[in-house]
Design a protein around this motif. Sequence first.
Motif, PDB file in Angstrom:
ATOM      1  N   VAL A  86     -19.019 -41.407 -10.545  1.00 26.33           N
ATOM      2  CA  VAL A  86     -17.960 -42.402 -10.472  1.00 26.33           C
ATOM      3  C   VAL A  86     -16.718 -41.807 -11.124  1.00 26.33           C
ATOM      4  O   VAL A  86     -16.740 -41.457 -12.306  1.00 26.33           O
ATOM      5  CB  VAL A  86     -18.358 -43.710 -11.171  1.00 26.33           C
ATOM      6  CG1 VAL A  86     -17.203 -44.701 -11.165  1.00 26.33           C
ATOM      7  CG2 VAL A  86     -19.588 -44.325 -10.505  1.00 26.33           C
ATOM      8  N   HIS A  87     -15.642 -41.658 -10.361  1.00 28.17           N
ATOM      9  CA  HIS A  87     -14.386 -41.115 -10.874  1.00 28.17           C
ATOM     10  C   HIS A  87     -13.411 -42.275 -11.088  1.00 28.17           C
ATOM     11  O   HIS A  87     -12.797 -42.758 -10.120  1.00 28.17           O
ATOM     12  CB  HIS A  87     -13.769 -40.131  -9.869  1.00 28.17           C
ATOM     13  CG  HIS A  87     -14.634 -38.956  -9.546  1.00 28.17           C
ATOM     14  ND1 HIS A  87     -14.654 -37.807 -10.313  1.00 28.17           N
ATOM     15  CD2 HIS A  87     -15.513 -38.748  -8.515  1.00 28.17           C
ATOM     16  CE1 HIS A  87     -15.498 -36.930  -9.774  1.00 28.17           C
ATOM     17  NE2 HIS A  87     -16.024 -37.486  -8.688  1.00 28.17           N
ATOM     18  N   PRO A  88     -13.227 -42.759 -12.307  1.00 27.58           N
ATOM     19  CA  PRO A  88     -12.278 -43.857 -12.525  1.00 27.58           C
ATOM     20  C   PRO A  88     -10.855 -43.498 -12.134  1.00 27.58           C
ATOM     21  O   PRO A  88     -10.082 -44.351 -11.695  1.00 27.58           O
ATOM     22  CB  PRO A  88     -12.389 -44.127 -14.031  1.00 27.58           C
ATOM     23  CG  PRO A  88     -13.704 -43.551 -14.433  1.00 27.58           C
ATOM     24  CD  PRO A  88     -13.926 -42.371 -13.540  1.00 27.58           C
ATOM     25  N   CYS A  89     -10.507 -42.224 -12.271  1.00 25.52           N
ATOM     26  CA  CYS A  89      -9.180 -41.704 -11.899  1.00 25.52           C
ATOM     27  C   CYS A  89      -8.078 -42.402 -12.687  1.00 25.52           C
ATOM     28  O   CYS A  89      -8.207 -42.609 -13.881  1.00 25.52           O
ATOM     29  CB  CYS A  89      -8.980 -41.776 -10.383  1.00 25.52           C
ATOM     30  SG  CYS A  89     -10.117 -40.714  -9.462  1.00 25.52           S
ATOM     31  N   ASP A  90      -6.999 -42.784 -12.025  1.00 23.32           N
ATOM     32  CA  ASP A  90      -5.826 -43.367 -12.684  1.00 23.32           C
ATOM     33  C   ASP A  90      -6.081 -44.863 -12.862  1.00 23.32           C
ATOM     34  O   ASP A  90      -5.764 -45.671 -11.992  1.00 23.32           O
ATOM     35  CB  ASP A  90      -4.591 -43.115 -11.816  1.00 23.32           C
ATOM     36  CG  ASP A  90      -3.292 -43.566 -12.459  1.00 23.32           C
ATOM     37  OD1 ASP A  90      -3.331 -44.402 -13.381  1.00 23.32           O
ATOM     38  OD2 ASP A  90      -2.220 -43.096 -12.020  1.00 23.32           O
ATOM     39  N   THR A  91      -6.655 -45.242 -13.991  1.00 24.34           N
ATOM     40  CA  THR A  91      -7.099 -46.627 -14.162  1.00 24.34           C
ATOM     41  C   THR A  91      -5.947 -47.615 -14.307  1.00 24.34           C
ATOM     42  O   THR A  91      -6.151 -48.818 -14.163  1.00 24.34           O
ATOM     43  CB  THR A  91      -8.042 -46.750 -15.372  1.00 24.34           C
ATOM     44  OG1 THR A  91      -7.379 -46.241 -16.538  1.00 24.34           O
ATOM     45  CG2 THR A  91      -9.318 -45.964 -15.141  1.00 24.34           C
ATOM     46  N   GLU A  92      -4.750 -47.143 -14.593  1.00 26.69           N
ATOM     47  CA  GLU A  92      -3.609 -48.053 -14.623  1.00 26.69           C
ATOM     48  C   GLU A  92      -3.227 -48.480 -13.211  1.00 26.69           C
ATOM     49  O   GLU A  92      -2.857 -49.637 -12.967  1.00 26.69           O
ATOM     50  CB  GLU A  92      -2.405 -47.394 -15.299  1.00 26.69           C
ATOM     51  CG  GLU A  92      -1.206 -48.335 -15.416  1.00 26.69           C
ATOM     52  CD  GLU A  92       0.018 -47.656 -16.004  1.00 26.69           C
ATOM     53  OE1 GLU A  92       0.941 -48.388 -16.410  1.00 26.69           O
ATOM     54  OE2 GLU A  92       0.058 -46.408 -16.050  1.00 26.69           O
ATOM     55  N   ALA A  93      -3.355 -47.546 -12.274  1.00 30.34           N
ATOM     56  CA  ALA A  93      -2.949 -47.813 -10.896  1.00 30.34           C
ATOM     57  C   ALA A  93      -4.094 -48.313 -10.026  1.00 30.34           C
ATOM     58  O   ALA A  93      -3.860 -49.048  -9.064  1.00 30.34           O
ATOM     59  CB  ALA A  93      -2.368 -46.544 -10.272  1.00 30.34           C
ATOM     60  N   MET A  94      -5.335 -47.916 -10.332  1.00 24.52           N
ATOM     61  CA  MET A  94      -6.448 -48.085  -9.406  1.00 24.52           C
ATOM     62  C   MET A  94      -7.396 -49.185  -9.864  1.00 24.52           C
ATOM     63  O   MET A  94      -7.955 -49.118 -10.963  1.00 24.52           O
ATOM     64  CB  MET A  94      -7.198 -46.756  -9.261  1.00 24.52           C
ATOM     65  CG  MET A  94      -6.322 -45.648  -8.700  1.00 24.52           C
ATOM     66  SD  MET A  94      -7.090 -44.019  -8.688  1.00 24.52           S
ATOM     67  CE  MET A  94      -8.342 -44.231  -7.437  1.00 24.52           C
ATOM     68  N   PHE A  95      -7.611 -50.166  -8.997  1.00 22.75           N
ATOM     69  CA  PHE A  95      -8.571 -51.219  -9.290  1.00 22.75           C
ATOM     70  C   PHE A  95     -10.004 -50.722  -9.114  1.00 22.75           C
ATOM     71  O   PHE A  95     -10.920 -51.217  -9.772  1.00 22.75           O
ATOM     72  CB  PHE A  95      -8.345 -52.420  -8.364  1.00 22.75           C
ATOM     73  CG  PHE A  95      -7.057 -53.142  -8.628  1.00 22.75           C
ATOM     74  CD1 PHE A  95      -6.904 -53.917  -9.761  1.00 22.75           C
ATOM     75  CD2 PHE A  95      -5.992 -53.038  -7.745  1.00 22.75           C
ATOM     76  CE1 PHE A  95      -5.715 -54.591 -10.015  1.00 22.75           C
ATOM     77  CE2 PHE A  95      -4.802 -53.712  -7.982  1.00 22.75           C
ATOM     78  CZ  PHE A  95      -4.664 -54.491  -9.124  1.00 22.75           C
TER      79      PHE A  95
END
Length: 257
Positions: A86-95
């Motif tokens: 699981v890649h959370p990535c950019d958690t500010e931008a990505m739900f």
Amino acid sequence: MTTIRVMTYNMLHAPGDRLEELAQVIQETQPDILACQEVDDIDGLMTLAQRSRMLPVIGHCNMPESEPAPEHVAILSRYPINRLVVHPCDTEAMFRPIFEVWIQPPNHQPIGFFTLHYRALPGPAGSNFKMREVGAMMEVLKQIEGPHCVLGDFNAWAPGEGDLSPTWGAQLPDDHRDAVRGPIVQQILDGGYVDTWRKANPSPDEPIGTLRGRNSRVDFIFADSIMASYAKESRIIRNPLTERASDHYPVLTIFEI
């Protein structure tokens, strides 16, 4: 030769009161790999997977896009699953995260499936959340070796598709509006990926929308160069059953490996 049927499907806060319809869609289309978006009820997904005789794995959302629905992503597989990340990535931008799952088909090396559900809601003006999503995903994909597909609900149009009228999205922040109208998908294409539906249907005679009631294609199955060479057929599943089952139509690509 092994035939692999790969499908992506936004199931509309699944399964909700549509378990029977969704199970029937799966039964009729017979995917070997099914990428699911908008999974709200995990127990319901387990029931759906059991009914479909598929193995389920879930990528939990970073945060809900709309309360109280969590909108997880998931993959169901008829083949053994080797590994998942699981890649959370950019958690500010990505739900939702980028959910990486490696699956072992018969008589072939493992194949990676990266499923996602990009945001529908705009961020604050100038936040560039939509382009940040695809940028974060491309950073993950740069590290990947081996055949793989990228699939899901991108909430964006391919270049030249969708509503190109000057007035579309006038109420939206410019950065969100502009990103939806081609640049998100173009960045994926520029990264060497192939839109398998467009490859199989260069001049379609039928409506190309994957959103019910709108000629708007936002659900895609992209393939790297290896998998793209195996893609033989792709179609959007439109029939009375899929009209009832969700507000999106499933997209199916058939690979012969």
